[in-house]
Design an enzyme around this catalytic site. Structure first.
Site, short mmCIF file in Angstrom:
data_model
loop_
_atom_site.label_atom_id
_atom_site.label_comp_id
_atom_site.label_asym_id
_atom_site.label_seq_id
_atom_site.Cartn_x
_atom_site.Cartn_y
_atom_site.Cartn_z
N GLU A 27 52.13 11.03 15.62
CA GLU A 27 50.82 10.77 15.34
C GLU A 27 50.31 9.89 14.52
O GLU A 27 49.61 9.06 14.52
CB GLU A 27 50.11 12.18 14.91
CG GLU A 27 49.99 13.37 16.07
CD GLU A 27 49.29 12.80 17.19
OE1 GLU A 27 48.34 11.89 17.04
OE2 GLU A 27 49.63 13.36 18.31
N CYS A 61 36.98 5.63 38.26
CA CYS A 61 36.35 6.62 38.64
C CYS A 61 36.76 7.44 39.96
O CYS A 61 36.60 8.50 39.83
CB CYS A 61 34.74 6.16 38.55
SG CYS A 61 34.33 5.72 36.82
N CYS A 91 40.13 7.05 32.44
CA CYS A 91 38.87 6.52 31.82
C CYS A 91 39.04 5.69 30.74
O CYS A 91 38.62 5.63 29.62
CB CYS A 91 38.37 7.89 31.17
SG CYS A 91 36.39 7.85 30.80
N CYS A 117 38.93 9.96 39.47
CA CYS A 117 38.89 10.92 37.98
C CYS A 117 38.60 12.28 38.43
O CYS A 117 37.66 12.33 39.31
CB CYS A 117 37.80 10.01 37.19
SG CYS A 117 37.22 11.19 35.71
N CYS A 173 30.75 14.10 35.45
CA CYS A 173 30.45 12.96 34.52
C CYS A 173 29.06 12.37 34.45
O CYS A 173 28.65 11.95 35.64
CB CYS A 173 31.46 11.87 34.90
SG CYS A 173 31.26 10.63 33.44
#
Length: 366
Positions: free
Chosen positions: A40, A202, A195, A205, A211
């Site tokens: 991370e 899209c 995205c 998606c 959305c």
DNA sequence: AAGGCGGGGCT
DNA sequence: AGCCCAGCCTT
């Protein structure tokens, strides 16, 4: 459609998509909090593809919190060399020592405790809690920001505190109590693979129907573009200062740019004509060294976050008896073959490559 | 609230 | 040349 209903549909569609299309990444093959933490920190502002090699190497050299805590900072920086944002390496090192001292070598499993570790902010803490401990906690990285902003058609600068606060609330509302481990990785994958910042995919998606941005055909307008401040450009003289086959290097202070890394002495000049003078005066002031001449041997450019630089390289021979009389920074003479043992900035690596290219050309001419 | 902090890849 | 990346910290 109700808010709660939308949230449920987003979660289930996202998880279904993730099971089919999610990425297989090294740090997803472990639940070890230490390894998740390392990944991370490396992934802050850094692409997945860049991190993978560093991740493997780092864990090979520092396989545990105690190994990292007991290492020299210079060794940590050496493994981090080239990855950028070197404060992350310092924080990781110091954080490991904190964990050994305060938590008996085990990463704590609460938000409050994680936030006490240097380099861990709210989003990284959320990722560690979600991925390593399976404790439901929201994250808000670049991917989640963009996905959530589009899902709810949030306009405005996503970095502004007001918008960020809304994003945190929405991210928290979306984050499920159970199965947070899969959900968190799923929403990051969606942001990275579908995205995307520009030209989001899209048609493929899974959240298309939920959305708001897609519904309004605003997906290319969100995130809304922010103002671009052009980066200043600096001219910098850089000295390859040689004495009896060795080269002068110095160590940068830990709190500034490229903190803790070694490099070739370099000084900014307002004008091109003033470059050599800036170098000669700077080296004399900082190290008490008098150079005999400075011969221009090459130029290279390098970009940083807030400015760009043109480095003007000078070969500078010194008398055999010349000594370091002052140390504004730690400094030493090293043989070219020893340079590989020091953590150097990417720009200084470029300098070395340039020098060897020049010496090859000259040996061909002769 | 704003700015500092790397480096590389993509457009 | 500009934008962005699994952000955080300091002022």
């Amino acid at each position: 459609m109700g808010h709660a209903n939308k949230i449920e549909k987003v979660r289930s569609a996202l998880l279904r998509w993730y099971r089919a299309k999610g990425r297989d990444l090294p740090w997803r093959r472990t639940r070890d909090p230490y390894r998740i933490w390392v990944s991370e920190i490396m992934l802050q502002q850094t692409r997945v593809e860049t991190v993978i090699d560093y991740y493997h190497r780092f864990l090979q050299v520092f396989p545990s919190v105690t190994a990292l805590a007991g290492a020299d900072l210079e060794a940590v920086l050496k493994v981090w060399e080239g990855l950028g944002y070197y404060a992350r390496a310092r924080n990781l090192h110091r954080g490991a020592q904190t964990i050994v001292e305060e938590w008996d070598g085990e990463l704590p499993g609460t938000l409050q405790d994680l936030l006490c570790i240097p380099g861990i902010g709210r989003s990284t803490a959320g990722a560690i809690l979600s991925l390593a401990f399976e404790i439901s906690t929201p994250i808000l990285d670049g991917n989640v920001k963009r996905v959530v902003a589009r899902l709810f058609a949030l306009r405005g600068d996503l970095k502004s505190p007001g918008v960020e606060q809304k994003l945190w609330k929405l991210s928290g509302a979306l984050t499920p109590k159970r199965g947070v481990h899969h959900y968190t990785q799923a929403i990051m994958d969606l942001g990275a693979m579908i995205c995307t910042p520009r030209k989001p995919d899209c048609p493929h998606c899974p959240l298309r129907n939920e959305c708001k941005a897609f519904h309004l055909q605003w997906q290319e307008k969100i995130p809304s573009p922010t103002k671009k401040n052009s980066r200043p450009h600096h001219q910098v003289a850089l000295g390859v200062i040689r004495k009896r086959g060795r080269i002068l290097i110095y160590q940068r202070p830990s709190d500034g740019l490229l903190g803790g890394l070694w490099g070739f002495p370099n000084y900014r000049s307002r004008t091109r004509k003033g470059l050599l003078r800036a170098l000669v005066q700077g080296v004399r002031k900082d190290y008490g060294i008098r150079m005999e001449t400075g011969n221009p041997v090459g130029i290279l450019s390098h970009g940083y976050t807030h400015f760009t630089v043109t480095f003007h390289l000078f070969e500078c021979p010194c008398r055999d008896g010349e000594k370091i009389r002052k140390r504004a920074f730690p400094a030493k003479w090293v043989y070219p073959g020893e340079l590989k043992n020091y953590p150097l900035a990417s720009s200084d690596r470029k300098v070395i490559r340039k020098l060897s290219a020049i010496s090859r050309q000259q040996s061909v001419k002769r």
